[in-house]
Design a protein around this motif. Structure first.
Motif, PDB file in Angstrom:
ATOM      1  N   GLY A   1     -12.537  18.978 -17.207  1.00 30.68           N
ATOM      2  CA  GLY A   1     -12.549  18.577 -15.801  1.00 30.68           C
ATOM      3  C   GLY A   1     -12.221  19.732 -14.878  1.00 30.68           C
ATOM      4  O   GLY A   1     -11.861  19.533 -13.729  1.00 30.68           O
ATOM      5  N   LYS A   2     -12.369  20.961 -15.380  1.00 23.85           N
ATOM      6  CA  LYS A   2     -12.045  22.166 -14.610  1.00 23.85           C
ATOM      7  C   LYS A   2     -13.279  23.061 -14.536  1.00 23.85           C
ATOM      8  O   LYS A   2     -14.015  23.184 -15.506  1.00 23.85           O
ATOM      9  CB  LYS A   2     -10.911  22.939 -15.283  1.00 23.85           C
ATOM     10  CG  LYS A   2      -9.636  22.117 -15.456  1.00 23.85           C
ATOM     11  CD  LYS A   2      -8.597  22.868 -16.277  1.00 23.85           C
ATOM     12  CE  LYS A   2      -7.417  22.035 -16.664  1.00 23.85           C
ATOM     13  NZ  LYS A   2      -6.764  21.275 -15.634  1.00 23.85           N
ATOM     14  N   ARG A   3     -13.462  23.688 -13.380  1.00 24.09           N
ATOM     15  CA  ARG A   3     -14.549  24.655 -13.245  1.00 24.09           C
ATOM     16  C   ARG A   3     -14.013  26.012 -13.690  1.00 24.09           C
ATOM     17  O   ARG A   3     -12.935  26.423 -13.265  1.00 24.09           O
ATOM     18  CB  ARG A   3     -15.040  24.724 -11.807  1.00 24.09           C
ATOM     19  CG  ARG A   3     -16.357  25.458 -11.652  1.00 24.09           C
ATOM     20  CD  ARG A   3     -16.934  25.352 -10.237  1.00 24.09           C
ATOM     21  NE  ARG A   3     -16.860  24.043  -9.620  1.00 24.09           N
ATOM     22  CZ  ARG A   3     -17.671  23.009  -9.865  1.00 24.09           C
ATOM     23  NH1 ARG A   3     -18.615  23.125 -10.763  1.00 24.09           N
ATOM     24  NH2 ARG A   3     -17.528  21.866  -9.238  1.00 24.09           N
TER      25      ARG A   3
ATOM     26  N   ALA B   1     -21.021  27.342 -22.052  1.00 25.78           N
ATOM     27  CA  ALA B   1     -19.560  27.412 -22.088  1.00 25.78           C
ATOM     28  C   ALA B   1     -18.947  26.858 -20.804  1.00 25.78           C
ATOM     29  O   ALA B   1     -17.982  26.079 -20.847  1.00 25.78           O
ATOM     30  CB  ALA B   1     -19.106  28.854 -22.324  1.00 25.78           C
ATOM     31  N   GLU B   2     -19.515  27.226 -19.661  1.00 23.62           N
ATOM     32  CA  GLU B   2     -18.984  26.748 -18.378  1.00 23.62           C
ATOM     33  C   GLU B   2     -19.192  25.243 -18.221  1.00 23.62           C
ATOM     34  O   GLU B   2     -18.302  24.526 -17.744  1.00 23.62           O
ATOM     35  CB  GLU B   2     -19.626  27.524 -17.227  1.00 23.62           C
ATOM     36  CG  GLU B   2     -19.182  28.976 -17.191  1.00 23.62           C
ATOM     37  CD  GLU B   2     -19.872  29.828 -16.146  1.00 23.62           C
ATOM     38  OE1 GLU B   2     -19.330  30.897 -15.836  1.00 23.62           O
ATOM     39  OE2 GLU B   2     -20.960  29.432 -15.649  1.00 23.62           O
ATOM     40  N   ARG B   3     -20.348  24.736 -18.630  1.00 24.59           N
ATOM     41  CA  ARG B   3     -20.634  23.294 -18.544  1.00 24.59           C
ATOM     42  C   ARG B   3     -19.696  22.498 -19.442  1.00 24.59           C
ATOM     43  O   ARG B   3     -19.131  21.475 -19.034  1.00 24.59           O
ATOM     44  CB  ARG B   3     -22.093  23.019 -18.924  1.00 24.59           C
ATOM     45  CG  ARG B   3     -22.440  21.522 -18.986  1.00 24.59           C
ATOM     46  CD  ARG B   3     -23.856  21.276 -19.490  1.00 24.59           C
ATOM     47  NE  ARG B   3     -24.171  21.931 -20.745  1.00 24.59           N
ATOM     48  CZ  ARG B   3     -23.755  21.511 -21.949  1.00 24.59           C
ATOM     49  NH1 ARG B   3     -22.981  20.455 -22.075  1.00 24.59           N
ATOM     50  NH2 ARG B   3     -24.118  22.170 -23.046  1.00 24.59           N
ATOM     51  N   GLU B   4     -19.519  22.969 -20.676  1.00 25.06           N
ATOM     52  CA  GLU B   4     -18.645  22.267 -21.613  1.00 25.06           C
ATOM     53  C   GLU B   4     -17.205  22.230 -21.113  1.00 25.06           C
ATOM     54  O   GLU B   4     -16.508  21.222 -21.269  1.00 25.06           O
ATOM     55  CB  GLU B   4     -18.726  22.899 -23.003  1.00 25.06           C
ATOM     56  CG  GLU B   4     -20.040  22.653 -23.722  1.00 25.06           C
ATOM     57  CD  GLU B   4     -20.188  21.228 -24.243  1.00 25.06           C
ATOM     58  OE1 GLU B   4     -19.187  20.484 -24.301  1.00 25.06           O
ATOM     59  OE2 GLU B   4     -21.321  20.859 -24.620  1.00 25.06           O
ATOM     60  N   ALA B   5     -16.734  23.320 -20.520  1.00 20.26           N
ATOM     61  CA  ALA B   5     -15.369  23.336 -19.966  1.00 20.26           C
ATOM     62  C   ALA B   5     -15.239  22.305 -18.844  1.00 20.26           C
ATOM     63  O   ALA B   5     -14.237  21.584 -18.770  1.00 20.26           O
ATOM     64  CB  ALA B   5     -15.009  24.727 -19.463  1.00 20.26           C
TER      65      ALA B   5
END
Length: 163
Positions: free
Chosen positions: A63-65, A54-58
């Motif tokens: 373009g946001k962490r 989920a974090e990688r896809e976001a």
């Protein structure tokens, strides 16, 4: 590798609005969805966790962490597929160039245009989030229970890592 589709996404809320991406793939072009995608697998190794997915896809799509805060729900898509929706907060803006256009939408607008959504889980994750149906991460008995459910659904019984 194991013939099972596993994905996760981020529900990101700000001032009562939800950050959605505009899909660009041919069959779903123009439809709205949460930033998310499939868990990446490595030959002979454990796949990435649903949380990391989920974090990688976001990061890739927006373009946001982001930082995952809780698991909203685990949706059984079919007998061969499931999807985890996480509540996440933006911790760093403009980290990289986003892959997809995105913007904030209020629930009324989302609810009144179901045909504009990639699938019904887009709205359902928002409804579940607003109803308080989330499980704090990283480790609770509920997460362990979901890992067992996911394990039982997998044909080769490899565990799915949620954290």
């Amino acid at each position: 590798m194991y013939g099972f589709k596993i994905g996760s996404s981020c529900v990101i809320e700000k001032n009562g609005e939800y950050l959605l991406v505009t899909e660009t793939k041919r069959k779903i072009r123009g439809l709205l969805g949460h930033a998310g995608g499939k868990v990446e697998e490595s030959d002979g190794e454990m796949p990435e966790s649903l949380r990391n997915c989920a974090e990688r896809e976001a990061l890739e799509e927006l373009g946001k962490r982001v930082s995952v805060k809780s698991l909203i729900n685990l949706y059984i898509v079919s007998d061969r597929s499931f999807h985890a929706a996480f509540f996440a907060e933006i911790v760093e803006e403009d980290v990289s160039k986003p892959e997809l256009e995105h913007g904030y939408y209020d629930r009324d607008g989302i609810e009144s245009s179901p045909e504009a959504l990639r699938h019904s889980r887009v709205l359902q994750a928002i409804i579940d989030f607003e109803a308080g149906k989330s499980i704090d991460t990283p480790s609770t008995p509920d997460i362990e229970m979901l890992e067992e459910i996911a394990y039982d659904l997998r044909p080769n019984r490899q565990p799915v890592v949620l954290n």
